[in-house]
Write a protein that holds these residues in place. Structure first.
Motif, PDB file in Angstrom:
ATOM      1  N   LEU A 378       0.827  -1.208   0.000  1.00 57.31           N
ATOM      2  CA  LEU A 378       0.000   0.000   0.000  1.00 57.31           C
ATOM      3  C   LEU A 378       0.860   1.256   0.000  1.00 57.31           C
ATOM      4  CD1 LEU A 378      -2.761  -1.052   2.569  1.00 57.31           C
ATOM      5  CD2 LEU A 378      -3.031  -0.789   0.096  1.00 57.31           C
ATOM      6  N   VAL A 379       1.937   1.251   0.775  1.00 61.35           N
ATOM      7  CA  VAL A 379       2.807   2.424   0.832  1.00 61.35           C
ATOM      8  C   VAL A 379       3.518   2.615  -0.510  1.00 61.35           C
ATOM      9  CG1 VAL A 379       4.815   3.474   1.944  1.00 61.35           C
ATOM     10  CG2 VAL A 379       3.122   2.280   3.329  1.00 61.35           C
ATOM     11  N   THR A 380       3.953   1.527  -1.113  1.00 59.59           N
ATOM     12  CA  THR A 380       4.588   1.611  -2.437  1.00 59.59           C
ATOM     13  C   THR A 380       3.622   2.219  -3.452  1.00 59.59           C
ATOM     14  OG1 THR A 380       6.041  -0.276  -2.002  1.00 59.59           O
ATOM     15  CG2 THR A 380       5.625   0.274  -4.315  1.00 59.59           C
ATOM     16  N   LYS A 381       2.371   1.789  -3.410  1.00 63.43           N
ATOM     17  CA  LYS A 381       1.355   2.330  -4.311  1.00 63.43           C
ATOM     18  C   LYS A 381       1.147   3.823  -4.067  1.00 63.43           C
ATOM     19  CE  LYS A 381      -3.467   1.599  -5.686  1.00 63.43           C
ATOM     20  NZ  LYS A 381      -4.702   0.800  -5.415  1.00 63.43           N
ATOM     21  N   SER A 382       1.110   4.227  -2.794  1.00 61.11           N
ATOM     22  CA  SER A 382       0.922   5.642  -2.456  1.00 61.11           C
ATOM     23  C   SER A 382       2.136   6.466  -2.861  1.00 61.11           C
ATOM     24  CB  SER A 382       0.670   5.788  -0.948  1.00 61.11           C
ATOM     25  OG  SER A 382      -0.556   5.218  -0.590  1.00 61.11           O
ATOM     26  N   MET A 383       3.342   5.895  -2.737  1.00 62.30           N
ATOM     27  CA  MET A 383       4.550   6.607  -3.167  1.00 62.30           C
ATOM     28  C   MET A 383       4.471   6.954  -4.645  1.00 62.30           C
ATOM     29  SD  MET A 383       7.474   4.451  -1.087  1.00 62.30           S
ATOM     30  CE  MET A 383       8.871   5.207  -1.950  1.00 62.30           C
ATOM     31  N   LYS A 384       3.969   6.038  -5.441  1.00 60.60           N
ATOM     32  CA  LYS A 384       3.843   6.299  -6.866  1.00 60.60           C
ATOM     33  C   LYS A 384       2.832   7.409  -7.122  1.00 60.60           C
ATOM     34  CE  LYS A 384       5.088   1.537  -8.086  1.00 60.60           C
ATOM     35  NZ  LYS A 384       6.472   1.877  -8.424  1.00 60.60           N
ATOM     36  N   GLY A 391       9.541   4.481  -6.757  1.00 57.65           N
ATOM     37  CA  GLY A 391       9.708   4.179  -5.338  1.00 57.65           C
ATOM     38  C   GLY A 391       9.231   2.778  -4.971  1.00 57.65           C
ATOM     39  N   LYS A 392       9.913   2.207  -4.037  1.00 51.47           N
ATOM     40  CA  LYS A 392       9.528   0.892  -3.518  1.00 51.47           C
ATOM     41  C   LYS A 392       9.727   0.907  -2.006  1.00 51.47           C
ATOM     42  CE  LYS A 392      10.259  -4.088  -3.980  1.00 51.47           C
ATOM     43  NZ  LYS A 392      11.046  -5.171  -4.617  1.00 51.47           N
ATOM     44  N   PHE A 393       8.741   0.417  -1.304  1.00 49.41           N
ATOM     45  CA  PHE A 393       8.779   0.422   0.166  1.00 49.41           C
ATOM     46  C   PHE A 393       8.707  -1.015   0.670  1.00 49.41           C
ATOM     47  CE2 PHE A 393       6.751   0.709   4.373  1.00 49.41           C
ATOM     48  CZ  PHE A 393       7.532   1.691   4.982  1.00 49.41           C
ATOM     49  N   ALA A 394       9.499  -1.309   1.679  1.00 48.28           N
ATOM     50  CA  ALA A 394       9.508  -2.661   2.261  1.00 48.28           C
ATOM     51  C   ALA A 394       9.654  -2.561   3.775  1.00 48.28           C
ATOM     52  CB  ALA A 394      10.638  -3.496   1.672  1.00 48.28           C
ATOM     53  N   ILE A 395       9.175  -3.579   4.441  1.00 49.24           N
ATOM     54  CA  ILE A 395       9.276  -3.650   5.904  1.00 49.24           C
ATOM     55  C   ILE A 395       9.958  -4.954   6.266  1.00 49.24           C
ATOM     56  CG2 ILE A 395       8.046  -3.631   8.101  1.00 49.24           C
ATOM     57  CD1 ILE A 395       5.745  -2.195   6.695  1.00 49.24           C
ATOM     58  N   ASP A 396      11.082  -4.848   6.931  1.00 45.69           N
ATOM     59  CA  ASP A 396      11.820  -6.032   7.378  1.00 45.69           C
ATOM     60  C   ASP A 396      11.452  -6.340   8.823  1.00 45.69           C
ATOM     61  OD1 ASP A 396      13.843  -8.100   7.278  1.00 45.69           O
ATOM     62  OD2 ASP A 396      15.027  -6.803   8.583  1.00 45.69           O
ATOM     63  N   PHE A 415      11.930  -0.011   8.400  1.00 50.04           N
ATOM     64  CA  PHE A 415      11.327   0.454   7.155  1.00 50.04           C
ATOM     65  C   PHE A 415      12.450   0.679   6.138  1.00 50.04           C
ATOM     66  CE2 PHE A 415       7.243   2.564   9.013  1.00 50.04           C
ATOM     67  CZ  PHE A 415       6.821   1.321   9.452  1.00 50.04           C
ATOM     68  N   LEU A 416      12.309   0.064   4.985  1.00 45.04           N
ATOM     69  CA  LEU A 416      13.326   0.164   3.926  1.00 45.04           C
ATOM     70  C   LEU A 416      12.695   0.807   2.690  1.00 45.04           C
ATOM     71  CD1 LEU A 416      14.767  -3.455   4.284  1.00 45.04           C
ATOM     72  CD2 LEU A 416      15.564  -1.379   5.439  1.00 45.04           C
ATOM     73  N   VAL A 417      13.504   1.493   1.923  1.00 46.75           N
ATOM     74  CA  VAL A 417      12.971   2.170   0.748  1.00 46.75           C
ATOM     75  C   VAL A 417      14.013   2.220  -0.369  1.00 46.75           C
ATOM     76  CG1 VAL A 417      13.690   4.492   1.459  1.00 46.75           C
ATOM     77  CG2 VAL A 417      11.673   4.218   0.003  1.00 46.75           C
ATOM     78  N   SER A 418      13.497   2.241  -1.578  1.00 40.80           N
ATOM     79  CA  SER A 418      14.327   2.474  -2.764  1.00 40.80           C
ATOM     80  C   SER A 418      13.567   3.487  -3.605  1.00 40.80           C
ATOM     81  CB  SER A 418      14.542   1.177  -3.542  1.00 40.80           C
ATOM     82  OG  SER A 418      15.135   1.449  -4.796  1.00 40.80           O
ATOM     83  N   THR A 419      14.270   4.529  -4.069  1.00 39.20           N
ATOM     84  CA  THR A 419      13.590   5.588  -4.815  1.00 39.20           C
ATOM     85  C   THR A 419      13.963   5.625  -6.289  1.00 39.20           C
ATOM     86  OG1 THR A 419      15.330   7.145  -4.151  1.00 39.20           O
ATOM     87  CG2 THR A 419      13.345   7.035  -2.775  1.00 39.20           C
ATOM     88  N   ASN A 420      14.967   4.877  -6.677  1.00 39.33           N
ATOM     89  CA  ASN A 420      15.422   4.885  -8.070  1.00 39.33           C
ATOM     90  C   ASN A 420      15.579   3.464  -8.603  1.00 39.33           C
ATOM     91  OD1 ASN A 420      15.840   7.813  -8.322  1.00 39.33           O
ATOM     92  ND2 ASN A 420      17.476   7.473  -6.820  1.00 39.33           N
ATOM     93  N   PRO A 421      15.378   3.276  -9.889  1.00 39.96           N
ATOM     94  CA  PRO A 421      15.529   1.934 -10.480  1.00 39.96           C
ATOM     95  C   PRO A 421      16.933   1.382 -10.231  1.00 39.96           C
ATOM     96  CG  PRO A 421      14.517   3.458 -12.041  1.00 39.96           C
ATOM     97  CD  PRO A 421      14.983   4.284 -10.890  1.00 39.96           C
ATOM     98  N   GLY A 422      16.992   0.138  -9.835  1.00 42.22           N
ATOM     99  CA  GLY A 422      18.272  -0.507  -9.599  1.00 42.22           C
ATOM    100  C   GLY A 422      18.878  -0.213  -8.241  1.00 42.22           C
ATOM    101  N   GLN A 423      18.258   0.692  -7.542  1.00 42.29           N
ATOM    102  CA  GLN A 423      18.789   1.037  -6.209  1.00 42.29           C
ATOM    103  C   GLN A 423      18.298   0.004  -5.195  1.00 42.29           C
ATOM    104  OE1 GLN A 423      16.991   4.386  -4.091  1.00 42.29           O
ATOM    105  NE2 GLN A 423      19.049   5.142  -3.594  1.00 42.29           N
ATOM    106  N   PRO A 424      19.218  -0.590  -4.401  1.00 38.39           N
ATOM    107  CA  PRO A 424      18.776  -1.588  -3.420  1.00 38.39           C
ATOM    108  C   PRO A 424      17.987  -0.943  -2.288  1.00 38.39           C
ATOM    109  CG  PRO A 424      21.092  -1.077  -3.093  1.00 38.39           C
ATOM    110  CD  PRO A 424      20.674  -0.364  -4.352  1.00 38.39           C
ATOM    111  N   LEU A 425      17.151  -1.738  -1.659  1.00 38.86           N
ATOM    112  CA  LEU A 425      16.406  -1.260  -0.489  1.00 38.86           C
ATOM    113  C   LEU A 425      17.372  -0.962   0.644  1.00 38.86           C
ATOM    114  CD1 LEU A 425      13.525  -3.869  -0.633  1.00 38.86           C
ATOM    115  CD2 LEU A 425      13.214  -1.398  -0.870  1.00 38.86           C
TER     116      LEU A 425
END
Length: 556
Positions: A378-384, A391-396, A415-425
Motif C-alpha cells: 500500500l505504501v509503495t502504491k501511495s509513493m507512486k 519508489g519501492k517500500f519494504a518492511i523487514d 522500514f526500507l525504501v528504494s527511490t530509483n531503479p536498480g537502487q537496493p532497499l
C-alpha cells in the motif's frame, strides 16, 4: 467527532467559538497568523502541558472547551460510564489555566485529574504534527505504526502482560537468590547454634527456677539451722517459747475477765495470735523437712546454670533471653530453607511464563510479517501516487528468538525504501530526502488512519516540502480519508485546501498595541478568494481566481 471548539484568553486569541462538521476541514491563513493555535488549544484539552505564559496578556485565565460527539464511539462511552462522566453521548472537555500556571480539567462539567484528559483523548482525536516525518526514522515508531495498521492491541496486550509477569517473578527470584548467596555462609553457623541450643533446651522461665533451687540447695545446712532455731523460739524451747507465753497470757486474761468483763475482746485477739504461731510452726516444720542436702542435684543444677551463663555470654544475651534467642535462630534457619523451596517454585514458574511469552511473541511476529507485506504494498502504491514513480517500500520484520524478553515482543522492525531503479532497499535515513520522507510519512499516516478507531484526525502542515501535482494528490488522499473519518488539516497549499469539504481561515489583527487571532468559516465565494491568495500571494488576478474556482470544481 469534534463538533465545537471554544477558546477564551489563550495566547493571542481573545475569544473564539467555531463549529466543525463531518468530512475534511482545511485551515489556512497567512504565515504567522497562528494557524496552529486551534490545534494547540485542542491539545491542552487532551492533557498537554499548560503554562501561565499561555494566558493572553491582560487576561486572568485561559479557558478552552472542546465538544465531541461520542455516539457509536464504544471506547469513549465505556470510559465515560466507568468514571461516571457520561452525558447523553456527548463529551465536553474543558481546560482552565490561570496566569499563575495553575491548571484544572473538567469532563462534562465534573472536575477530573489532567491525566484523565489524556486517557480519554486517545479515544477521541489524534494529531499528526508537521515534524512527524522526522520521527519515522525511529525504529520504535516504525514498530508502533506497523502494530497500529495490523490492529495488534490484543496481541500486544498479551505479550506485555506475560512480560510483566515474567519481570515480577524474575525480580523476586533474583532477590531471593542474592539473599540465599549471602545466607549460605551463615547457614552452617545457624545450624550449629540451633543444634547447640536444641541440645541444651532451656525452657522459658527455667533459668530463674533452677537458680532459685540451686540457691536453696547450696544453703541447705544454714537453712536447717535457722529453721531449728526459729521452731525453738515458737514452740519447742522448754525454758521459754512464744506458744507457752501466749497460753500463759490467756490464762491470766481469764482471771482478769472475772474481775472486769470489759477486757473480754482481748481473748479473741490472743487466741488469733496463738493460732497463727501454731500454724507458722507447722509450715516451718514442713519447709524444714523439704529442705535436704542433695549433692547430686546441686551438682546437676550447678552444671546447668554454668552452661546457661556460658551460652548467654557467647550470644551476648542474658540467660533469661536464651529461649527467645533459640526460637529466633530456629526461625531464621527455617526462612532460609523456605527460600530454597521458593526459589525452586519460582524457577519453574519463570520457565513456564517464558515459554508462554515466546509462543505469544512468535504469534505476534507472524502477524506482523503478514501485515508488513500488506502495508509495504500500500505504501509503495501511495509513493507512486505522490510522484515517486520508481519508489519501492519494504518492511523487514526479524524475529530474534534469543533476544531479551520485553513488552514489545522479540521483533526488530525496519522500514526500507528504494527511490530509483536498480537502487537496493535501504534504511530511510540513508536513501530519502526530507521531502521524500515527508511524503512517505504522510502516506503511512493516511493508510494507518483507516485502521485506527480514532474518529478525528488532525494534520498540522504535514504537507511541508510538497508542491505541484504531488500536493493535489495529497489533498485527494486526505479527502478520501475524510469520507470515513473527520479530518482537520492545517495547510499552506491551495491544492490541499481546495480538497476540503469545509474551509476556515485564520486571520491576525493588530492595532499597534494588542494582537488578536480569529478563525472564521468561509463561504464558497470566500474560499475562492482565499485559494486565490494562496495561489498568487497578494496579487490576485483573474487567472488566479479562475484557478481557485477550478480547484473547488474539481473537488465537488
Amino acid at each position: 467527532m469534534l463538533t465545537q471548539l471554544t477558546v477564551n484568553d489563550f495566547a493571542i486569541v481573545d475569544a473564539l467559538d467555531i463549529e466543525f462538521g463531518e468530512g475534511m476541514t482545511t485551515i489556512t491563513g497567512e504565515t504567522g497568523a497562528g494557524k496552529s493555535i486551534a490545534i494547540d488549544a485542542i491539545s491542552l484539552c487532551l492533557g498537554a502541558r499548560g503554562e501561565g505564559a499561555m494566558v493572553r496578556p491582560g487576561g486572568k485565565r485561559a479557558d478552552i472547551s472542546a465538544t465531541f460527539s461520542v455516539e457509536g464511539n464504544k471506547p469513549a462511552l465505556k470510559f465515560l460510564r466507568h468514571h461516571e462522566l457520561d452525558n447523553d453521548e456527548q463529551c465536553i472537555i474543558r481546560r482552565v489555566i490561570s496566569k499563575e500556571g495553575r491548571s484544572k480539567g473538567y469532563i462534562n462539567g465534573k472536575p477530573v485529574p489532567i491525566s484523565q484528559l489524556k486517557e480519554i483523548g486517545v479515544f477521541l482525536l489524534n494529531i499528526h504534527g508537521q515534524h512527524a516525518h522526522q520521527g519515522l526514522l525511529d525504529s520504535a515508531l516504525q514498530l508502533s505504526l506497523l502494530d497500529q495498521y495490523a490492529n495488534h492491541q490484543k496481541l500486544n496486550a498479551q505479550v506485555a502482560l506475560s512480560h510483566q509477569n515474567y519481570s515480577q517473578i524474575n525480580a523476586e527470584l533474583k532477590e531471593l537468590q542474592v539473599a540465599q548467596q549471602q545466607a549460605q555462609a551463615k547457614v552452617q553457623l545457624l545450624e550449629y547454634q540451633v543444634e547447640e541450643l536444641d541440645a541444651f533446651a532451656l525452657l522459658e522461665g527455667e533459668f530463674d527456677e533452677i537458680e532459685q533451687e540451686h540457691q536453696r540447695l547450696s544453703n541447705s545446712e544454714s537453712i536447717q539451722m535457722s529453721c531449728h532455731r526459729l521452731l525453738h523460739q515458737l514452740t519447742e524451747d522448754d525454758s521459754f517459747n512464744i506458744e507457752s507465753a501466749l497460753n500463759s497470757a490467756l490464762a491470766t486474761l481469764d482471771e482478769l475477765i472475772e474481775q472486769d468483763s470489759s477486757v473480754e475482746p482481748l481473748i479473741e485477739m490472743l487466741n488469733g495470735a496463738l493460732i497463727q504461731v501454731q500454724e507458722s510452726a507447722q509450715e516451718l516444720t514442713s519447709y524444714q523437712e523439704s529442705v535436704e542436702q542433695n549433692p547430686e542435684r546441686l551438682a546437676e543444677l550447678d552444671e546447668r546454670l554454668s552452661k546457661a551463663m556460658q551460652l548467654a555470654r557467647k550470644h551476648q544475651v542474658t540467660p533469661q533471653e536464651l529461649p527467645a534467642l533459640h526460637q529466633s535462630i530456629h526461625s531464621e534457619l527455617q526462612a532460609i530453607n523456605h527460600d530454597d523451596a521458593r526459589i525452586g517454585e519460582l524457577e519453574i514458574q519463570l520457565e513456564q511464563i517464558a515459554a508462554q511469552y515466546y509462543e505469544q511473541a512468535q504469534q505476534l511476529s507472524q502477524s506482523r510479517q503478514k501485515y508488513a507485506s500488506k502495508l509495504e504494498k500500500l505504501v509503495t502504491k501511495s509513493m507512486k501516487r505522490l510522484s515517486m514513480e520508481h519508489g519501492k517500500f519494504a518492511i523487514d520484520v526479524t524475529f530474534n528468538e534469543s533476544g531479551n524478553i520485553n513488552k514489545h515482543g522479540l521483533d526488530s522492525v525496519a522500514f526500507l525504501v528504494s527511490t530509483n531503479p536498480g537502487q537496493p532497499l535501504d534504511a530511510l535515513n540513508k536513501v530519502v530526502s526530507g521531502g521524500e520522507l515527508s511524503r512517505i510519512s504522510l502516506a503511512i499516516s493516511v493508510i494507518t488512519a483507516n485502521k485506527v478507531a480514532t474518529p478525528t484526525l488532525i494534520f498540522d502542515e504535514v504537507d511541508v516540502g510538497i508542491s505541484g501535482p504531488t500536493a493535489a494528490t495529497v489533498g485527494e488522499m486526505l479527502r478520501e480519508l475524510g469520507q470515513s473519518t473527520q479530518i482537520a488539516c492545517v495547510t499552506h497549499l491551495p491544492q490541499v485546501a481546495g480538497c476540503g469539504h469545509h474551509q476556515m481561515r485564520v486571520v491576525k489583527h493588530t492595532d499597534g498595541r494588542t494582537t488578536q487571532t480569529t478563525m472564521v468559516p468561509l463561504s464558497e465565494s470566500e474560499r475562492v478568494q482565499e485559494l486565490a491568495r494562496l495561489l498568487g500571494g497578494n496579487s490576485i488576478s483573474d487567472n488566479t481566481l479562475a484557478n481557485a474556482q477550478e480547484l473547488l470544481r474539481v473537488n465537488e
